[in-house]
Design a protein around this motif. Structure first.
Motif, mmCIF file in Angstrom:
data_model
loop_
_atom_site.group_PDB
_atom_site.id
_atom_site.type_symbol
_atom_site.label_atom_id
_atom_site.label_comp_id
_atom_site.label_asym_id
_atom_site.label_seq_id
_atom_site.Cartn_x
_atom_site.Cartn_y
_atom_site.Cartn_z
ATOM 1 N N MET A 199 0.840 -1.211 0.000
ATOM 2 C CA MET A 199 0.000 0.000 0.000
ATOM 3 C C MET A 199 0.873 1.258 0.000
ATOM 4 N N PHE A 694 -5.222 0.468 -9.984
ATOM 5 C CA PHE A 694 -5.932 -0.515 -9.156
ATOM 6 C C PHE A 694 -7.330 -0.822 -9.718
ATOM 7 N N VAL A 699 -6.664 -6.357 -6.696
ATOM 8 C CA VAL A 699 -6.201 -7.064 -5.498
ATOM 9 C C VAL A 699 -7.424 -7.382 -4.639
ATOM 10 N N PRO A 700 -7.368 -8.451 -3.854
ATOM 11 C CA PRO A 700 -8.543 -8.877 -3.105
ATOM 12 C C PRO A 700 -9.073 -7.796 -2.169
ATOM 13 N N ILE A 702 -12.432 -6.930 0.812
ATOM 14 C CA ILE A 702 -12.957 -7.580 2.022
ATOM 15 C C ILE A 702 -13.942 -8.699 1.690
ATOM 16 N N VAL B 46 -9.268 4.417 -5.630
ATOM 17 C CA VAL B 46 -9.614 3.011 -5.443
ATOM 18 C C VAL B 46 -9.246 2.507 -4.049
ATOM 19 N N CYS B 47 -8.073 2.856 -3.551
ATOM 20 C CA CYS B 47 -7.554 2.163 -2.361
ATOM 21 C C CYS B 47 -8.155 2.662 -1.057
ATOM 22 N N THR B 106 -4.593 2.049 7.198
ATOM 23 C CA THR B 106 -5.353 2.133 8.441
ATOM 24 C C THR B 106 -6.079 3.464 8.683
ATOM 25 N N MET B 132 -16.388 -1.080 3.855
ATOM 26 C CA MET B 132 -14.974 -1.493 3.832
ATOM 27 C C MET B 132 -14.559 -2.020 2.458
ATOM 28 N N HIS B 135 -11.988 -0.104 0.585
ATOM 29 C CA HIS B 135 -10.625 0.039 1.108
ATOM 30 C C HIS B 135 -9.790 -1.176 0.721
ATOM 31 N N LEU B 136 -8.581 -0.944 0.294
ATOM 32 C CA LEU B 136 -7.662 -2.047 0.020
ATOM 33 C C LEU B 136 -6.646 -2.150 1.148
ATOM 34 N N TYR B 142 -8.007 -8.649 5.749
ATOM 35 C CA TYR B 142 -9.238 -8.040 6.287
ATOM 36 C C TYR B 142 -9.796 -8.754 7.518
#
Lengths: 773, 157
Positions: A199, A694, A699-700, A702, B46-47, B106, B132, B135-136, B142
């Motif tokens: 990240m 992205f 990427v996976p 939740i 995205v993240c 976080t 959630m 959020h990546l 997770y």
């Protein structure tokens, strides 16, 4: 907080992490959080062609832009003598010549060509946009198939040949084994290219200080390794470079080594004599940071009539791109193929090839192809022979009674429990109940699958060189508080906490009294840091040895001061007690104050203070092991795989912090699931990366993971602490586990699921091409 | 490049600054307001790492310009804990459940959960998990975030 201050055993407890408070409140210190006076910001002009030559570069307009301070091309860095170190390479696998910026030739899209320094990142990017580069483009070598054809050299200095080859030859006996075997099973597994995608992207702040001195903040897996690397790259004395990396936002192998951009930024700082910051953006990270796992392996297994393994033959090919961190044909992946099984013979022909794509880097379990290939092919074999995939494992897994067990590749396995973890996972899943549910679901046109996979993970890996040792210094301060400096490092996995748990227990002090520092190369001594799942074994081992020295000293001082026998002295919860004489109890703080400030009271000739250090050379390998199981459903209409259950049944020896252990497993499994189901770095025919955000590189999230169910076994190894390492395992065993589950779900279709990724279109095509029986 | 004067509240304090029109809110909070807890993970929305709360709503500060934040009230992860250091309920739940490793994603996760639970709101576990999905996290799979979501939803609390 009571349990944090009392005389509990901290090892084995789910102790909250010391790191979390600063990270949850936004007060971490990542590389981009560092600002120093006079700092310039760097941006790169990168090649948009995959192969060819640079005809000309015009930087005039960029240099004229207000706010731009310097624009450097390859030649502008020649005042420095810059060498690139390879993570690993051998005389038979030489590395290509490298320079921080493209030096005439272009070998992949995204190669840094020009570095622009400006007052802000935005201005640096404005400047980069004004640079004109004229290229002479050539047809690139992009795919593994093209690379294997060996039609042209990727690096003119290395000629037209594989980058590396590893052969374990077959012989007549082997040929006869295959000829006479009751069952011969063959298959090819293809793994697409994956990106580490931490990240926090890569980044560096380089601050020249005085003559040839540098402070460098860099996102890395070891400040010591980074300092060593930079000192060798720039031919500067090691002590002149101080590397700081407090918080690292994930690395997974990508940040083991500084590469062209970090070195270019440091070079630019030295030449401009100004602090320089470069922070990679996500586009750069997905297209220019090194990548991993583009490989295929053809496995041929020979089995007897009882489905016992007789021999295996591997043909392995890997696309390692233009500038890989290490030049290798995955020797460890080949060597580990026997895993926890009785496999009498193995032959290997492994090859790595350069190509006009981004270079390879180690990625969490870089040798994982061994488990990927073995475990998926065991399921293929079971199906072909007509026995249960669990049965083929039970017949071939080594048992505790057979250990120490030497594999046909000479690896010695000991203190591993593959068979036991398999049975624990089987019990947890309730296989009979699942099979009934699966049969019922099939009558409704729903495809459920169950997959198992078992492995042993080589951790620590003291194979010489930088991996030979780790170092710890443990010091009781005059206050009685304990400070440890360890050559380990955290890429986010909590060593500040886990090492403090080990130290608190070993020394006999409260956990809250222990502070661990790993973030600064000038504080402490060299170590390889995070990598190879080695922190618990190597860092913990170093700390345990150092504490043994320190405790002996504390006991000697206490015995002298209290007129007692050293053997009768105990240290517990930061207090010093003499067995049976309660009134002699004193605090470690008071003893420490004497050791520093009342030195005449120390035993004659004793060194003042309370500091001990130890450089620990761990065993060549320590093995942890696990069996994972997955239940999934494949949607017949969409091809989407939904993971319904995941069981991780593992044995990493003594667990320092079960929550950290489980966190490592979960993170690794999720990356492995991503690699099987969705993550794919793609290039078009011209070598352009087409998964550059992205939104394209998935990427996976939740909803892609269920809550993992854990079974822990604790079988200590004989190294200090009995730890065995856990960092990479999930990423190694996750992929074959989910592949086997999907294969089981699709077994009515009679198809193989060995071409990754198992994306919805691929699974739909497989199901559409074969009607369910 | 045009410059604009903006006035806003950041973590309860007044801020008055001149910003370039092209500067994102995320960059402004980091570079202009010292809020380095705002993490820019992808800069294309995205993240979710850069999530902050603007006028009560969780937003991706990489997709909003600083000038658009003129006159707003912005909260970052650096503005949640009490002055005595007591963590907010979301921060405490995340810590208790080992819901973070490297910590880079976080602050964004914390801000989305904070927006959902603000003012004593009790969203369902499913609602928190759905939020959630924006959020990546590359470290945790997770697992702890799911447990924290359950705790914050009042189940097993």
């Amino acid at each position: 907080m009571n349990e944090m201050t009392q005389a509990a055993r901290f090892v084995g407890q789910r102790v909250p992490r010391k790191e979390d408070r600063r990270l949850l409140t936004g007060n971490g210190a990542y590389t981009d959080d560092i600002t120093v006076p006079g700092m310039l910001h760097a941006a790169f002009v990168r090649s948009y062609i995959a192969r060819g030559t640079i005809k000309s570069i015009n930087t005039d307009a960029a240099k004229a832009l207000p706010g731009v301070h310097a624009v450097y091309v390859a030649d502008d860095l020649r005042t420095l003598d810059i060498k690139f170190l390879q993570l690993y390479s051998s005389p038979t696998a030489p590395a290509p010549a490298m320079w921080p910026l493209a030096d005439g030739r272009i070998a992949h899209v995204g190669e840094p060509v020009v570095i622009v320094l400006a007052d802000s990142r935005a201005l640096a990017e404005d400047g980069a946009a004004l640079v004109e580069v004229d290229y002479e483009s050539e047809e690139p070598v992009v795919t593994l198939e093209q690379a294997r054809a060996l039609t042209k050299a990727i690096h003119p200095d290395l000629g037209v040949k594989p980058a590396d080859t590893m052969i374990v030859p077959s012989d007549d006996a082997m040929a006869e084994t295959f000829a006479k075997a009751a069952h011969v099973v063959t298959g090819t597994i293809r793994h697409q290219r994956q990106a580490h995608s931490p990240m926090e992207t890569r980044g560096v702040v380089a601050q020249p200080k005085g003559t040839g001195e540098l402070t460098v903040w860099v996102s890395c897996q070891s400040p010591h390794m980074a300092a060593r690397y930079l000192s060798e790259a720039f031919n500067l004395p090691a002590h002149s470079i101080r590397v700081i990396a407090k918080d690292v936002g994930g690395a997974f192998g990508l940040k083991v080594q500084l590469w062209r951009e970090e070195v270019a930024a440091v070079a630019a700082a030295l030449i401009a004599n100004r602090p320089v910051k470069w922070i990679e953006d996500r586009l750069e990270n997905l297209t220019s940071a090194n990548q991993a796992r583009e490989q295929e392996v053809t496995v041929k297994l020979a089995l007897d009539a009882d489905a016992k393994l007789l021999a295996a033959d591997l043909e392995y090919h890997s696309n390692i791109g233009a500038f890989p961190h290490g030049i290798g044909a995955n020797a460890l992946g080949m060597m580990m193929f026997p895993g926890p099984y009785r496999l009498p013979r193995l032959s290997v022909n492994a090859n790595a090839y350069f190509s006009n794509t981004c270079g390879e880097a180690a990625f969490r379990g870089p040798w994982m192809v061994e488990s990927l290939a073995r475990e998926t092919m065991l399921d293929v074999a079971a199906r072909q022979i007509g026995i249960d995939p669990l049965e083929i494992r039970r017949r071939n897994l080594i048992t505790r009674e057979e250990q120490p067990f030497t594999t046909c590749m000479g690896t010695v396995l000991n203190w591993v429990t593959p068979r036991e973890t398999l049975e624990l996972a089987v019990e947890k899943i309730d296989v009979a109940a699942f099979r009934a549910e699966q049969a019922k679901a099939r009558t409704e046109g729903r495809y459920l699958g169950l997959g198992f996979a078992t492995y042993v993970e080589p951790t620590t890996m003291n194979m010489g060189g930088v991996l030979s040792s780790e170092w710890a210094q443990v010091q009781v301060e005059p206050t009685g508080k304990v400070t440890a400096v360890i050559s380990t490092h955290s890429q986010g996995h909590g060593t500040e906490t886990t090492m403090a748990q080990v130290i608190a227990d070993e020394l006999g002090v409260p956990f809250n009294d222990v502070s661990v520092f790993e973030d600064d190369s000038s504080r402490g001594s060299f170590g390889a840091g995070a990598g190879g799942s080695r922190q618990a074994v190597a860092g913990g081992g170093a700390a345990i040895h150092a504490i043994a020295i320190l405790k002996a000293k504390i006991k000697a001082i206490a015995a002298h001061l209290l007129n007692a026998s050293a053997d009768a002295v105990e240290i517990e919860s930061g207090m010093i007690r003499v067995k049976g004489v309660e009134e002699m109890t004193t605090s470690l703080a008071s003893l420490a104050a004497t050791a520093y400030f009342e030195t005449p009271r120390l035993p004659p000739g004793m060194e003042a203070g309370l500091t001990a250090q130890y450089r620990y050379s761990p065993p060549p390998f320590v093995f942890s092991n696990a069996t994972h199981a997955c239940v999934c459903e494949v949607d017949r209409d969409t091809g989407v795989v939904k993971i319904l259950r995941w069981v991780a049944s593992e044995d990493c020896g003594v667990m320092i912090n079960p929550s950290v252990v489980e966190g490592q497993i979960a993170g690794g499994v999720t990356q492995g699931v991503g690699g099987v189901l969705m993550e794919q770095i793609r290039y078009d025919a011209d070598g352009n990366p087409t998964a550059a955000t992205f939104k394209d590189y998935l990427v996976p999230g939740i909803f892609d993971m269920p809550e993992i169910e854990y079974c822990h076994m604790i079988t200590p190894a004989d190294n200090p602490g009995g730890f065995k390492g856990i960092g990479e395992g999930g990423a190694i065993i996750g992929p074959p586990t989910i592949i086997n589950a999907v294969a089981d779900a699709l077994s009515p279709f009679g198809v193989r699921t060995l071409d990754l990724p198992l994306s919805p279109p691929r699974l739909l095509a497989l199901m559409d091409g074969a009607e369910a029986k | 490049m045009s410059d604009h004067k903006i006035r806003l509240t950041v973590d309860g304090g007044p801020v008055s600054k001149t910003v370039e029109a092209r500067q994102t809110l995320g960059e402004f909070l980091r570079d202009g307001c010292g809020r380095t807890g705002v993490h820019l993970g992808c800069e294309h929305g995205v993240c979710g790492a850069c999530t902050v709360i603007v006028d009560g709503k969780a937003v991706r500060s990489c997709l909003m310009l600083a000038v658009q934040a003129d006159g707003t009230e912005v909260t970052t992860a650096q503005g949640l804990a009490a002055p005595d250091g007591t963590l907010s309920p979301v921060q405490q739940a995340m810590m208790d459940e080992h819901a973070l490793q490297c910590g880079f994603c976080t602050p964004g996760v914390v801000m989305t959960m904070t927006a959902l639970t603000a003012g004593g709101a009790r969203p369902t576990e499913a609602e928190i998990k759905a939020a959630m999905s924006g959020h990546l996290c590359r470290c945790t799979g997770y697992q702890g975030i799911m447990r924290a979501a359950r705790k914050l939803a009042g189940v097993n609390a």
